[in-house]
Design an enzyme around this catalytic site. Structure first.
Site, short mmCIF file in Angstrom:
data_model
loop_
_atom_site.label_atom_id
_atom_site.label_comp_id
_atom_site.label_asym_id
_atom_site.label_seq_id
_atom_site.Cartn_x
_atom_site.Cartn_y
_atom_site.Cartn_z
N LYS A 116 0.84 -1.21 0.00
CA LYS A 116 0.00 0.00 0.00
C LYS A 116 0.88 1.26 0.00
O LYS A 116 0.51 2.27 -0.59
CB LYS A 116 -0.93 0.01 1.22
CG LYS A 116 -2.03 -1.06 1.18
CD LYS A 116 -2.97 -0.86 2.37
CE LYS A 116 -3.66 -2.11 2.83
NZ LYS A 116 -4.77 -2.60 2.05
N GLU A 200 -2.23 7.07 8.11
CA GLU A 200 -3.09 7.95 7.30
C GLU A 200 -4.01 8.75 8.20
O GLU A 200 -4.33 8.31 9.30
CB GLU A 200 -4.03 7.10 6.44
CG GLU A 200 -3.44 6.62 5.17
CD GLU A 200 -4.44 5.76 4.38
OE1 GLU A 200 -4.00 5.24 3.36
OE2 GLU A 200 -5.61 5.61 4.78
N HIS A 235 -13.62 -3.30 9.41
CA HIS A 235 -13.05 -2.83 8.15
C HIS A 235 -13.18 -3.85 7.04
O HIS A 235 -12.43 -3.84 6.07
CB HIS A 235 -11.58 -2.43 8.31
CG HIS A 235 -11.37 -1.40 9.36
ND1 HIS A 235 -11.92 -0.15 9.28
CD2 HIS A 235 -10.72 -1.45 10.54
CE1 HIS A 235 -11.60 0.53 10.36
NE2 HIS A 235 -10.87 -0.24 11.15
N ARG A 292 -6.92 -8.14 -8.73
CA ARG A 292 -7.56 -9.44 -8.91
C ARG A 292 -9.05 -9.22 -9.09
O ARG A 292 -9.53 -8.10 -8.99
CB ARG A 292 -7.33 -10.28 -7.66
CG ARG A 292 -7.83 -9.54 -6.41
CD ARG A 292 -7.80 -10.37 -5.17
NE ARG A 292 -7.83 -9.57 -3.96
CZ ARG A 292 -8.93 -9.15 -3.36
NH1 ARG A 292 -10.10 -9.41 -3.87
NH2 ARG A 292 -8.86 -8.44 -2.24
#
Ligand code: ADP
Ligand code: ADP
Ligand code: MG
Length: 679
Positions: A116, A200, A235, A292
């Site tokens: 990420k 973040e 999440h 994917r």
């Protein structure tokens, strides 16, 4: 086009890929672990090859064995599904080196999006908007804490290698940062073998909106619109739908074009998803790209009319994309519910065991007309990888099925979903079916005004806990018993070949009315139901209240009963299992005790506050030593089971007298972990 492909996966996605391959006349090779020798995906393919023992590391993650089977079976290509090796760059490379086509993006694109952190760096260069944060290489805790301070709390710590909602921690205040960082790194190391993290800004009340992209080897790249996956727990997605409620044409185009730019920046080929986090204002930021096919791809298929697995196969075979951007249209609304073996009342803890009874609502077989259909798609689609009798094991993902409904508009899709969920019956592991039904029917969701915090915020409504059995429920329970007895009586009469008035179970007795008390229990509490024969049926009483049951019929050979309770027509599933009666009613699934004909003392409910392992797993951290005095709720031990961390906490104030397992040790389900003396 290929004539034979290998499907390097299991469960519903392996079955899903096999269905398209069959439709296209492509032969399929299944692979399986010892736990899956009799699994549905094995039966769904033309050939099946054994990989190894149950653990994924020794079976579905064995790239070498899979490539060897591809060679020996003559498969020209490998579809990796999702999870397992689907985002494994080395596997994609090894396949290419072995002369087998990997049905997915080039290894370089997987690598570029695999971390990420690295992906964010790349996206920044491509001009894709990013969530403000730190995604650099310096992993010094002091540096990370300082960056967090600069971003401003709350922040989100994320494993760079993360996925499936694992390895994420929301940090509300600076003081909590260090502890959360350590816990996040521990989970990341354990789950992904890599403890690098990024930090973040934690966006409050956002939506998760993702764009399905598709690129071919001829330089074309399109977006197949958005999916809104904001309804999440831990999440992780619970419900997914398309289009996103409230989406405007301009915003759709802006997000679609940003997603295509992201894909182009890494030379993407095949199916991919660019995930954005969005504010109600319309602002959106890149989160990650999944290289994917996605679990929730069916909603896109329903609203576009295209079979995305077919697209994947065509692109992998070198064909151009089946449709250009201008030819893509949205029609109606689709929603997907992920049906998991898990217990929403226990923090969504996965549940395991045999599916002793499994009934899915009637579905129209999934067919997509060639080249996109103009007609209506199936109203109810079920993608499942299990049959009745199969087991949900701790080895793999606890998903039972995906239920997808389509409607001309959102309201119709939701109404169909609520109905379909009411027809979904599982006896065995706990499931989230009732919970999903409550979400789908909730005001907040129905209005389309929600964000990723919906479940947490609406907990009181969505997780109401056990309630008092309603009169309707009691009436349905009585109806199940009475219909069952009537069926037995009819059977006995048929067997004897004559009709005997004493066989009648409808309450008729020479010169008397009949009153009976049926002794049910619920969660250990006695729940007697008084029924009285009335000319047109039965009357069920609870104090002052009375409900008349009429027109009871049992579906022949089945377990569904129908009737009228007062004016209300009901249909319910009733499954007797020893002294348990499982009722699947419009109010949800209820497990009752029923002991014919004498009163029965209910079994003790499973205890909550014990220091035992909730499922098989491994101890990954010990937070106390013998002799430690602890406060109620204090974390004592952390174990990892079914790919998740579970913290075992003190059930009361007290003292730890001994600790039975060390870090790294495997524990069986129900094993006593810690001895504890409450104060
Ligand atoms: P994963 O790889 O586990 O899917 P993602 O980065 O896609 O991880 O995040 C998973 C979910 O966590 C998102 O769908 C969203 O609900 C939430 N999330 C991620 N980043 C943020 C953020 N910066 N602020 C608020 N919520 C976030
Ligand atoms: P998505 O981002 O596609 O919505 P998630 O990240 O929530 O999906 O889930 C993908 C996860 O699905 C994988 O990481 C894995 O844990 C799980 N998974 C892998 N294979 C299967 C399978 N055959 N059936 C169900 N789930 C699977
Ligand atoms: Mg994600």
């Amino acid at each position: 086009m290929f004539s034979k492909i290998l499907i390097a996966n299991r469960g519903e996605i392996a079955c899903r890929v096999a269905a398209t391959a069959r439709r296209l006349g492509i032969r399929t090779v299944a692979v399986y672990s010892d736990a899956d020798a009799g699994a549905r995906h094995v039966a769904a393919c033309d050939e099946a090859w054994r990989l190894g023992p149950a653990p994924a590391r020794e079976s579905y993650l064995r790239a070498d064995l899979i490539l060897d089977i591809a060679r020996r079976s003559g498969a020209q290509a490998i579809h990796p599904g999702y999870g397992f090796l689907s985002e494994n760059e080395a596997f994609a490379r090894a396949a290419a080196a072995a002369g087998v086509v990997f049905i997915g993006p080039p290894p370089e694109a997987i690598a570029a999006m695999g971390s990420k952190s690295a992906a964010k760096t790349l996206m920044q260069r491509a001009g894709v908007p990013l969530v403000p944060g730190y995604h650099g290489d310096d992993q010094d805790p002091a540096r990370l804490a300082q960056e967090a301070g600069q971003i401003g709390f709350p922040v989100l710590i994320k494993a760079s290698a993360g996925g499936g909602g694992k390895g994420m921690r929301v940090v509300e205040r600076a003081e909590l940062f260090d502890a959360m960082l350590a816990s996040c790194k521990r989970e990341a190391k354990n789950a992904f073998g890599d403890d690098a993290v990024l930090v973040e800004r934690y966006i409050t009340r956002p939506r998760h909106i993702e764009i399905q992209v598709f690129a071919d080897t001829h330089g074309r790249c399109v977006y197949l619109f958005e999916r809104d996956c904001s309804v999440q727990r831990r999440h992780q997605k619970v419900l997914e739908e398309a289009p996103a409620p409230g989406m405007t044409e301009e915003r759709r185009r802006a997000m679609g074009e940003a997603a295509v730019a992201a894909a182009r920046a890494v030379g993407y080929v095949g199916a991919g998803t660019v995930e954005f986090i969005a504010e109600p204002s319309g602002r959106f930021w890149f989160m990650e790209m999944n290289t994917r096919l996605q679990v929730e791809h069916p909603v896109t298929e329903m609203v576009t009319g295209f079979d995305l697995v077919e697209w994947q196969l065509r692109v992998a075979a070198g064909e151009p994309l089946p449709a250009a951007q201008e030819a893509l249209r949205l029609r109606g609304h689709a929603i997907e519910a992920r049906i998991y073996a898990e217990n929403p009342d226990k923090g969504f803890l996965p549940s395991i065991g045999a599916l002793r009874h499994l009934r899915t609502p009637p579905a129209v077989a999934f067919t997509v007309a060639e080249g996109g259909a103009d007609g209506e798609p199936a109203a109810v689609r079920i993608d499942s990888g299990v049959r009745e009798g199969d087991a949900i094991t701790p080895h793999y993902d606890p998903m039972i099925a995906k239920l997808i409904t389509w409607g001309r508009d959102r309201e119709q899709a939701l109404a169909r979903m609520a109905l379909a969920l009411a027809g979904f019956e599982v006896v065995g592991p706990s499931t989230n079916v009732d919970f999903l039904g409550r979400v789908v029917r909730s005001d907040a969701f129905a209005r389309g005004e929600f964000d990723t915090g919906l479940i947490e915020r609406e907990k009181a409504v969505l997780l109401p806990g056990p309630g008092q059995p309603s009169l309707l429920l009691r009436a349905i329970a009585a109806a199940a018993v009475l219909a069952g007895e009537a069926g037995e009586a009819a059977e006995a009469a048929r067997a004897r070949g004559r009709h005997d008035p004493w066989d009648l179970r409808n309450g008729w007795r020479p010169a008397s009315t009949l009153r009976r008390t049926l002794h049910f229990s619920m969660a250990g509490e006695a729940c007697p139901v008084e029924v009285e024969y009335a000319p047109r049926g039965w009357t069920v009483r609870d104090g002052e209240q009375a409900l008349c049951l009429a027109g009871l019929t049992a579906a022949p050979g089945g377990h569904r009963i129908r009737g009228l309770a007062g004016e209300r027509a009901f249909e319910a599933g009733a499954v007797f299992e020893g002294e348990a009666l499982h009722l699947f009613t419009p109010e949800g699934h209820f497990a009752l005790g029923y002991a014919p004909p004498l009163a029965h003392v209910g079994e003790e409910a499973h205890d909550g506050g014990q220091l035992t392992a909730p499922m098989p797993g491994k101890v990954i951290a010990l937070l106390v030593q013998p002799g430690a005095k602890v406060a109620r709720g204090q974390p004592l031990l952390v174990m990892e089971a079914m790919k998740m961390e579970h913290t075992i906490s003190a059930p009361a104030d007290g003292e730890v007298s001994s600790v039975r397992y060390g870090v790294g040790e495997q524990v069986a389900e129900g094993a006593q972990l810690i001895d504890f003396v409450p104060r």
